[in-house]
Structures are given as C-alpha cells and as structure tokens.
Design a protein around this motif. Structure first.
Motif, PDB file in Angstrom:
ATOM      1  N   LYS A   1     -19.918 -40.855 -64.035  1.00  0.00           N
ATOM      2  CA  LYS A   1     -20.509 -40.262 -63.093  1.00  0.00           C
ATOM      3  C   LYS A   1     -19.705 -38.846 -62.556  1.00  0.00           C
ATOM      4  O   LYS A   1     -18.588 -39.057 -62.215  1.00  0.00           O
ATOM      5  CB  LYS A   1     -20.893 -40.999 -61.894  1.00  0.00           C
ATOM      6  N   ILE A   2     -20.460 -37.840 -62.232  1.00  0.00           N
ATOM      7  CA  ILE A   2     -19.868 -36.585 -61.764  1.00  0.00           C
ATOM      8  C   ILE A   2     -20.394 -36.768 -60.310  1.00  0.00           C
ATOM      9  O   ILE A   2     -19.693 -36.501 -59.475  1.00  0.00           O
ATOM     10  CB  ILE A   2     -20.442 -35.364 -62.512  1.00  0.00           C
ATOM     11  N   THR A   3     -21.797 -36.947 -60.042  1.00  0.00           N
ATOM     12  CA  THR A   3     -22.466 -37.245 -58.974  1.00  0.00           C
ATOM     13  C   THR A   3     -23.362 -38.345 -59.122  1.00  0.00           C
ATOM     14  O   THR A   3     -23.603 -38.888 -60.290  1.00  0.00           O
ATOM     15  CB  THR A   3     -23.304 -35.859 -58.710  1.00  0.00           C
TER      16      THR A   3
ATOM     17  N   ASP B   1     -26.444 -38.412 -59.524  1.00  0.00           N
ATOM     18  CA  ASP B   1     -27.460 -38.412 -60.463  1.00  0.00           C
ATOM     19  C   ASP B   1     -27.115 -37.621 -61.655  1.00  0.00           C
ATOM     20  O   ASP B   1     -27.815 -37.748 -62.744  1.00  0.00           O
ATOM     21  CB  ASP B   1     -28.620 -37.266 -59.717  1.00  0.00           C
ATOM     22  N   LEU B   2     -25.861 -36.938 -61.801  1.00  0.00           N
ATOM     23  CA  LEU B   2     -25.423 -36.182 -62.947  1.00  0.00           C
ATOM     24  C   LEU B   2     -24.297 -37.122 -63.508  1.00  0.00           C
ATOM     25  O   LEU B   2     -23.193 -37.455 -62.960  1.00  0.00           O
ATOM     26  CB  LEU B   2     -24.773 -35.185 -62.537  1.00  0.00           C
ATOM     27  N   GLY B   3     -24.331 -37.453 -64.815  1.00  0.00           N
ATOM     28  CA  GLY B   3     -23.531 -38.200 -65.598  1.00  0.00           C
ATOM     29  C   GLY B   3     -22.994 -37.838 -66.947  1.00  0.00           C
ATOM     30  O   GLY B   3     -23.742 -36.733 -67.234  1.00  0.00           O
ATOM     31  N   TYR B   4     -22.103 -38.368 -67.634  1.00  0.00           N
ATOM     32  CA  TYR B   4     -21.596 -37.932 -68.768  1.00  0.00           C
ATOM     33  C   TYR B   4     -21.151 -39.026 -69.883  1.00  0.00           C
ATOM     34  O   TYR B   4     -20.991 -40.100 -69.300  1.00  0.00           O
ATOM     35  CB  TYR B   4     -20.386 -36.850 -68.665  1.00  0.00           C
TER      36      TYR B   4
ATOM     37  N   LEU C   1     -24.584 -34.978 -71.538  1.00  0.00           N
ATOM     38  CA  LEU C   1     -24.937 -35.149 -70.140  1.00  0.00           C
ATOM     39  C   LEU C   1     -26.182 -35.634 -69.763  1.00  0.00           C
ATOM     40  O   LEU C   1     -27.071 -35.691 -70.464  1.00  0.00           O
ATOM     41  CB  LEU C   1     -24.726 -33.567 -69.748  1.00  0.00           C
ATOM     42  N   ASN C   2     -26.381 -36.214 -68.777  1.00  0.00           N
ATOM     43  CA  ASN C   2     -27.683 -36.698 -68.212  1.00  0.00           C
ATOM     44  C   ASN C   2     -27.878 -36.595 -66.734  1.00  0.00           C
ATOM     45  O   ASN C   2     -27.039 -36.534 -65.993  1.00  0.00           O
ATOM     46  CB  ASN C   2     -27.893 -38.353 -68.349  1.00  0.00           C
ATOM     47  N   TYR C   3     -29.178 -36.060 -66.251  1.00  0.00           N
ATOM     48  CA  TYR C   3     -29.451 -35.994 -65.074  1.00  0.00           C
ATOM     49  C   TYR C   3     -30.843 -36.612 -64.660  1.00  0.00           C
ATOM     50  O   TYR C   3     -31.872 -36.251 -65.374  1.00  0.00           O
ATOM     51  CB  TYR C   3     -29.620 -34.283 -64.776  1.00  0.00           C
ATOM     52  N   LYS C   4     -30.612 -37.477 -63.951  1.00  0.00           N
ATOM     53  CA  LYS C   4     -31.901 -38.454 -63.689  1.00  0.00           C
ATOM     54  C   LYS C   4     -32.275 -38.946 -64.872  1.00  0.00           C
ATOM     55  O   LYS C   4     -31.775 -39.644 -65.834  1.00  0.00           O
ATOM     56  CB  LYS C   4     -32.926 -37.683 -62.683  1.00  0.00           C
TER      57      LYS C   4
ATOM     58  N   SER D   1     -31.642 -36.422 -70.353  1.00  0.00           N
ATOM     59  CA  SER D   1     -30.148 -36.409 -71.234  1.00  0.00           C
ATOM     60  C   SER D   1     -30.253 -35.402 -72.351  1.00  0.00           C
ATOM     61  O   SER D   1     -31.331 -35.456 -72.917  1.00  0.00           O
ATOM     62  CB  SER D   1     -29.993 -37.692 -71.677  1.00  0.00           C
TER      63      SER D   1
END
Length: 262
Positions: free
Chosen positions: A113-115, A117-120, A144-147, A150
């Motif tokens: 997780k970066i935040t 909602d934002l992951g990798y 990368l994925n955001y909510k 992806s």
C-alpha cells in the motif's frame, strides 16, 4: 504420469484447504490465510484469444492462494484446455491440432500500500503445460491499483511457442460494485510484441509470426452475481476481440461461467 501427478496435487491441496476452512475456529496453524476457487467456463479465452483451439470447449479451472499479512502472496491456478501450441515437438510437422492439455500456473509476489486507496504489486509467474514443455514460460508482473481500478503489465522472460521474450501484456480493469448485489467488469488490454521469433518455424505453421510491435488485444464487459445462498457465483462476459501478433482479427464472443469460492 505428469498429468496424473498434477491432478493429485490439485485434489490434495483442495482437501487440505477444505480441512482448514471447516475447522471450528477457522484459523490456520501458521500466519496468513488460504482461499480457493473452482470454476466452469463455457470457453477458455487466454487474454482475448477467441480464435484459438482452447476456445472451442468448456473448461474446468481453479486455484489456491496463500496470503500473508505482510503482503506476500503465493498461489497456484489450473485449467483444462485444448491447445495446439502445447504440442510443438522438434519439427513443425509434428504439430497435432485439438490435443487435450493441462495448464498449471505457479505464482508469487508482494502487494503493498502507498495510501489507503493506492496499492502496488510486484511478482512473477511460471506457466507449465502438460503436454507441451516448449510452452513453459516465465513472466513478471507489475501493477498499480486505485480503489476499483487496476493496471498491470506482464512481461515474458523467455521465448516460448506462444510468445517471445519481451512480450508485454497490458491490462486495465475496472470492477465496481453495482446495485442488487451485481459486480461489473470493464477491461481493456493491449500487447507489445517482441520480434525474436525463436520458434519461427512453428509459428509460421500456426500463423503467429510477429508482424506488429503493438496492438489492441481485447476489451471485455462483464457482470457477475451470487447464485442465491449456494455460495456459487455466475458470470457473463462479452469479449470484443482485438488483434494478435500476426495481425489476425479475433472474433467477438460471449463467455458464461459458474464458480465457487472457499
């Protein structure tokens, strides 16, 4: 013999996992969680390949996944298929069409997780087919994925009968939760094609010689919904066919599925 061993591994793993899941406290004797799935689909269309032999018949698929709280994951996925590319031998004249085969995917990696909602994702996959040792491939994945959105890029590390070293599959997926318990799926995919063509003689017979560097591969619209209180889920996908490395147009296709996750 190898095919029998593969099936024994799958059945044994499913049995062990089911034992863990049915335990009263639903916990494992080691950190992490294990989940599994079994599915039946009307056709197996690898990355939008709707014209290929493995798309002709229904397929049984499934897998097991281990996930650690740290983000590390490890998994196995299988599918029955009919595939000519799994039958390449030392001579292109030995290609046998419509041969039943068995796909085994072994993968591992890390999801972070970066935040909130934002992951990798960083990982790799080994593809092993029986029969068809020439189709054994090694692939990296970056994502990368955001909510609910992806994006992934999967790159081959070696030349195989179905692709060249450096081939990269780009996939964008949007999977929103919809009203009434439905889940939607919107996908758009493209391919960058390497031009090594080590298996040029084989690919020439199959019509797969590289003619383009980059192409739209497929788009998919889908819906899924739980099947009552059975624990099963049905799915309906419509694939808009794109183009392969030889610039062949893939047909559009409807794919039905029924799956059970545990």
């Amino acid at each position: 013999m190898v095919k029998s061993v593969c099936k024994m591994i799958v059945l044994g793993a499913l049995a062990v996992t089911s034992t863990f899941i049915m335990a009263e406290d639903n916990t494992l004797p080691f950190p992490g969680t294990i989940t599994g799935n079994v599915n039946v689909v009307s056709s197996y269309n690898l990355r939008g390949m709707t014209n290929s032999p493995e798309s002709d018949t229904p397929a049984v698929q499934g897998g097991l996944d281990y996930t650690h709280d740290s983000g590390f994951y490890l998994g196995y996925w299988f599918s029955t298929l009919t595939a000519a590319y799994a039958d390449f031998n030392t001579s292109p004249t030995n290609i046998k069409e419509d041969k039943k085969s068995f796909e085994n995917d072994f993968y591992a990696g890390y999801k972070g997780k970066i935040t909130d909602d934002l992951g990798y994702q960083i990982g790799g996959t080994v593809y092993y087919y029986y029969p068809g040792w020439e189709s054994t491939g090694y692939e990296t994945i970056l994502g990368l994925n955001y909510k609910d959105v992806s994006i992934t890029a999967q790159t081959l590390l070696n030349n195989v009968t179905f692709g060249n070293k450096g081939d990269t599959y780009f996939l964008a997926t949007y999977a929103p939760k919809l009203a009434g318990g439905f889940t939607g799926k919107v996908q758009v995919a493209a391919y960058y094609y390497g031009d090594d063509d080590e298996y040029l003689a084989y690919q020439a017979k199959a019509g797969d010689v590289t003619k383009t560097d980059f192409a739209f591969r497929h788009a998919t619209l889908g819906l899924s919904h739980p099947l009552g209180a059975t624990g099963a889920t049905w799915s309906l996908d419509y694939i808009f066919g794109g183009y392969t490395r030889d610039e062949a147009k893939q047909k559009n296709k409807v794919v039905l599925g029924l799956g059970y996750a545990f």
